[in-house]
Design an enzyme around this catalytic site. Structure first.
Site, PDB file in Angstrom:
ATOM      1  N   ASP A   1      11.735  -1.502  -8.307  1.00  8.80           N
ATOM      2  CA  ASP A   1      12.871  -1.565  -7.394  1.00  8.80           C
ATOM      3  C   ASP A   1      13.584  -2.890  -7.585  1.00  8.80           C
ATOM      4  OD1 ASP A   1      12.827   0.904  -6.085  1.00  8.80           O
ATOM      5  OD2 ASP A   1      11.124   0.263  -4.862  1.00  8.80           O
TER       6      ASP A   1
ATOM      7  N   PHE B   1       8.041   0.348   6.071  1.00  7.58           N
ATOM      8  CA  PHE B   1       7.754   0.689   4.662  1.00  7.58           C
ATOM      9  C   PHE B   1       8.102   2.138   4.373  1.00  7.58           C
ATOM     10  CE2 PHE B   1       3.888  -2.307   4.204  1.00  7.58           C
ATOM     11  CZ  PHE B   1       4.657  -3.240   3.564  1.00  7.58           C
TER      12      PHE B   1
ATOM     13  N   GLU C   1      -5.385  -1.547  -4.713  1.00 10.06           N
ATOM     14  CA  GLU C   1      -4.166  -2.276  -5.093  1.00 10.06           C
ATOM     15  C   GLU C   1      -3.952  -3.526  -4.234  1.00 10.06           C
ATOM     16  OE1 GLU C   1      -0.709   0.184  -5.958  1.00 10.06           O
ATOM     17  OE2 GLU C   1       0.526  -1.168  -4.756  1.00 10.06           O
TER      18      GLU C   1
ATOM     19  N   SER D   1      -9.773   3.286  -6.762  1.00 10.19           N
ATOM     20  CA  SER D   1      -9.191   2.008  -7.199  1.00 10.19           C
ATOM     21  C   SER D   1      -8.481   1.356  -6.012  1.00 10.19           C
ATOM     22  CB  SER D   1      -8.224   2.237  -8.365  1.00 10.19           C
ATOM     23  OG  SER D   1      -7.302   3.263  -8.051  1.00 10.19           O
TER      24      SER D   1
ATOM     25  N   HIS E   1      -6.575   6.010  -4.684  1.00  8.42           N
ATOM     26  CA  HIS E   1      -6.090   4.650  -4.960  1.00  8.42           C
ATOM     27  C   HIS E   1      -5.678   4.060  -3.605  1.00  8.42           C
ATOM     28  CE1 HIS E   1      -4.051   1.483  -7.318  1.00  8.42           C
ATOM     29  NE2 HIS E   1      -3.038   1.590  -6.466  1.00  8.42           N
TER      30      HIS E   1
END
Ligand code: FAD
Length: 279
Positions: free
Chosen positions: A102, A209, A11, A9, A259
């Site tokens: 978040d 990140f 994102e 998958s 993913h």
């Protein structure tokens, strides 16, 4: 042996401008050719992209893709979330990624938000089995966790509330994933745990990140990426090699799918996917 891509998958995050939306539509069209199981679209911290997420998933759905909007209570009340669930149902959407989320930066602590298990419970109560529900999990431990044990306990609460499968935070150490999967099995967590894969395309962004979300970049990798930081093509090629190896180890060790965090770019995921299919 050919690679099974049926549980791969991809994102995206929702763009902020009409020009960004147009660009993402082109990226979506390009990545659709790979035939992922579904595309997911994140939900901005605190629910800040509610409309943008909805617009993106609706367009991708209309273009024929299976989509999974991410969702959190954020600052919304139950009525607002329920209305969104009904809109999603009407649009033919049957999968969700349920999160605590978040807080937007400068807006206080996300620990005031409702935990993800409460959202899973709410979605199940209101919509039964309509949605396949994914939740998040953390092979290298969630940054706000009290302990490894409490993290597992709260992950299990999401499963007990009705989650069907989980997607991990990204990591670059396959052993962290395999150890985590073993711990989960011992804790009675029996849903598929799909590794989240972050392609490496830019060192400064990745370092930023990773510091924020508690994903570790191993020292050997940090040193190589620092060395290549100013040679964009060499860094991308090296990153592709490292992440392809990681994916191969994960699939060979029994990971039930992958993913990909695309960062709204077609190229890095396409090259990675092709490497996995061709190897
Ligand atoms: P939870 O599972 O609720 O856990 C949050 C923290 O609280 C953990 O430390 C946990 O151990 C603890 N905890 C859980 N339940 C309890 C309880 N009952 N009592 C006390 N402590 C508890 N963020 C976004 O804003 N938008 C997105 O679209 C998004 N997508 C993501 C997708 C994936 C696959 C992943 C891995 C992360 C994503 N995130 C997103 C980031 C995520 O929102 C943050 O990591 C957030 O801090 C935790 O969300 P969660 O759903 O895992 O929270």
């Amino acid at each position: 042996m050919s690679t099974d891509t049926s549980h791969f998958s991809i994102e995206f995050f929702p763009p902020r401008t009409p020009a960004g939306e147009e660009k993402l539509d082109a990226v979506h069209a390009e990545l659709s050719k790979l035939g992922p199981e579904f595309f997911s679209v994140t939900y901005g911290a605190g629910g800040s992209t509610r409309e943008g997420t909805k617009r993106a998933v609706t367009r991708f759905r209309e273009a024929g893709s299976r989509v999974a909007p991410h969702l959190s209570f954020g600052g919304s009340d139950e009525g607002e979330i329920l209305a969104l669930l009904h809109d999603y149902k009407e649009a033919g959407i049957d999968r969700l990624v349920c999160l605590r989320g978040d807080a937007p930066s400068g807006m206080g602590s996300a620990s005031l938000y409702r935990y993800a298990n409460e959202l899973v419970e709410f979605v199940r109560k209101e919509t039964g089995d309509h949605f396949t529900i994914d939740v998040a999990c953390y092979p290298e431990v969630h940054p706000q966790s009290r302990s490894v044990e409490s993290d597992l306990e709260f992950f299990k609460a999401k499963v007990d509330a009705g989650a069907d499968s989980a997607i991990t935070q990204y990591f670059y150490n396959a052993d962290a994933y395999f150890g985590f999967v073993d711990d989960c099995a011992r804790a009675g967590i029996n849903i598929p745990i799909v590794p989240g894969i972050m392609p490496i395309t830019n060192y400064a962004n990745l370092a930023r990140f990773s510091a924020a979300c508690g994903a570790e970049i191993p020292r050997w990798l940090t040193k190589r990426l620092e060395f290549l930081e100013h040679d964009d093509q060499a860094l991308r090629d090296f990153g592709l090699e490292v992440v392809t190896d990681l994916c191969e180890q994960l699939l060979a060790g029994g990971a039930p799918g992958l993913h990909f965090y695309s960062m709204n770019q077609a190229d890095s995921v396409t090259r990675l996917w092709q490497n996995l299919v061709e190897d």
